[in-house]
Design an enzyme around this catalytic site. Structure first.
Site, PDB file in Angstrom:
ATOM      1  CG  ASP A 108      -0.265  -0.179   2.529  1.00 61.62           C
ATOM      2  OD1 ASP A 108       0.891  -0.651   2.543  1.00 61.62           O
ATOM      3  OD2 ASP A 108      -0.867   0.141   3.557  1.00 61.62           O
ATOM      4  CD  GLU A 215       9.515  -1.526  11.187  1.00 62.40           C
ATOM      5  OE1 GLU A 215       9.364  -1.728  12.424  1.00 62.40           O
ATOM      6  OE2 GLU A 215       8.573  -1.233  10.424  1.00 62.40           O
TER       7      GLU A 215
HETATM    8  N1  UDP Z   1      -0.436  -7.905   5.094  1.00 59.11           N
HETATM    9  C1  UDP Z   1      -0.553  -9.279   4.965  1.00 59.11           C
HETATM   10  N2  UDP Z   1      -1.504  -9.944   5.717  1.00 59.11           N
HETATM   11  C2  UDP Z   1      -2.335  -9.292   6.586  1.00 59.11           C
HETATM   12  C3  UDP Z   1      -2.202  -7.888   6.722  1.00 59.11           C
HETATM   13  C4  UDP Z   1      -1.230  -7.226   5.968  1.00 59.11           C
HETATM   14  O1  UDP Z   1       0.169  -9.890   4.184  1.00 59.11           O
HETATM   15  O2  UDP Z   1      -3.166  -9.938   7.237  1.00 59.11           O
HETATM   16  C5  UDP Z   1       0.574  -7.179   4.283  1.00 59.11           C
HETATM   17  C6  UDP Z   1       0.029  -5.957   3.546  1.00 59.11           C
HETATM   18  O3  UDP Z   1      -0.472  -6.329   2.270  1.00 59.11           O
HETATM   19  C7  UDP Z   1       1.252  -5.054   3.488  1.00 59.11           C
HETATM   20  C8  UDP Z   1       2.029  -5.422   4.757  1.00 59.11           C
HETATM   21  O4  UDP Z   1       1.545  -6.692   5.172  1.00 59.11           O
HETATM   22  O5  UDP Z   1       2.058  -5.340   2.351  1.00 59.11           O
HETATM   23  C9  UDP Z   1       1.831  -4.428   5.889  1.00 59.11           C
HETATM   24  O6  UDP Z   1       0.450  -4.351   6.197  1.00 59.11           O
HETATM   25  P1  UDP Z   1      -0.312  -2.962   6.321  1.00 59.11           P
HETATM   26  O7  UDP Z   1       0.009  -2.112   5.142  1.00 59.11           O
HETATM   27  O8  UDP Z   1      -1.743  -3.223   6.602  1.00 59.11           O
HETATM   28  O9  UDP Z   1       0.396  -2.378   7.638  1.00 59.11           O
HETATM   29  P2  UDP Z   1       0.566  -0.873   8.123  1.00 59.11           P
HETATM   30  O10 UDP Z   1       0.661   0.020   6.923  1.00 59.11           O
HETATM   31  O11 UDP Z   1      -0.636  -0.610   8.940  1.00 59.11           O
HETATM   32  O12 UDP Z   1       1.826  -0.915   8.898  1.00 59.11           O
HETATM   33 MN    MN Z   2       0.731  -0.183   4.982  1.00 64.93          MN
END
Ligand code: UDP
Ligand code: MN
Length: 265
Positions: A108, A215
């Site tokens: 995203d 991280e």
């Molecule tokens: N993601 C995943 N499984 C999940 C939730 C998230 O593979 O159940 C992936 C999502 O597609 C993204 C990454 O993990 O590439 C981080 O997730 P997200 O963007 O929701 O996290 P945030 O931006 O809130 O840190």
């Molecule tokens: Mn994200």
């Protein structure tokens, strides 16, 4: 040859998935020597992602691993298993003869093409009468061990960034959990493939994992703050944004009288 950039993208099935992957592919397609490792959070390859990658015009490897349901709760780190599957693939399929740089590209986020370019100094060459390009090592492709750069729209601020003095990281500009040993988002660092291969046990952790510590937990296994290589002009440019996509309103999806054709979205 240029080192290959390996982008690791965890992804999961939801209404916006194809739109997110399309946005990423439109960027990554334009980057030379690029290999996209797409890791689905699923128990098998989905048709949508398989078809998508076949037509994306990006060299890719398609993996999958399902996140156990007990790890899918709020406040738990996401995509740990998927990132580790990509590290496992690299360790199994690449060797120290392969020049590469690995970075973690959530589906995203928004990536500037400049993140993958080496800025070059252009000088005319009196000998060949052509233009000479000198890499300045300001982008991720020149990562020797572990490099870092700012990330936009994260941590409750316009950006977070490593603070650099005399070419070294000496601290973190952040408004969130400043006590993190590496106060940096997943999108803010890259690792030379050699470091991934030389540290075969370095992984993202579930056990004892706290939110926002993925991280740091990973980076402290492979580097020290004082060894980080600042990119993006001593960490003064934002070339990646931690954008997040609004949850789509599907409240008017039909329960009866479905459309007469099936359309993949
Ligand atoms: N993601 C995943 N499984 C999940 C939730 C998230 O593979 O159940 C992936 C999502 O597609 C993204 C990454 O993990 O590439 C981080 O997730 P997200 O963007 O929701 O996290 P945030 O931006 O809130 O840190
Ligand atoms: Mn994200």
């Amino acid at each position: 040859a240029l080192p290959v950039i390996y982008a690791v993208t965890p992804t999961y099935t939801r209404a916006v998935q194809k739109a997110e992957l399309t946005r990423l592919a439109n960027t990554f397609r334009q980057v030379p020597r690029f290999h996209w490792i797409v890791v689905e959070d699923s128990s098998a390859h989905t048709e949508l992602v398989s078809r998508f990658l076949a037509r994306a015009g990006v060299q890719s490897t398609h993996l999958h691993v399902f996140t156990p349901r007990r790890f899918k709760r709020n406040g738990m780190p996401r995509a740990t298993e998927q990132r580790n599957a990509a590290l496992g693939w690299l360790r199994g399929h690449r060797s120290l003869n392969d020049a590469g740089v690995v970075f973690f590209a959530d589906d995203d986020n928004t990536y500037s093409l400049e993140l993958f370019e080496e800025r070059r100094v252009v000088r005319p060459s009196p000998i060949t009468r052509s233009t000479v390009f000198t890499p300045q090592a300001v982008r991720m492709r020149s990562t020797r061990r572990v490099s870092v750069w700012p990330v936009g729209l994260v941590g409750g601020r316009r950006y977070e960034r490593p603070i650099v003095e005399n070419g070294k990281v000496v601290g973190w500009y952040t408004g969130w959990r400043a006590d993190r040993p590496f106060a940096i988002d997943m999108a803010g660092f890259a690792v030379n493939l050699k470091v991934i291969l030389d540290n075969p046990r370095a992984l993202f952790k579930r056990r004892g994992a706290k939110p926002g510590m993925q991280e740091s937990d990973f980076l402290k296994q492979i580097t020290k703050v004082e060894d980080l290589e600042p990119k993006a002009h001593n960490c003064t440019q934002v070339l990646v944004w931690h954008t997040r996509t609004e949850k789509v309103n599907l409240g008017n999806e039909p329960k009866r009288h479905l459309d007469s054709v099936f359309i993949e979205v």
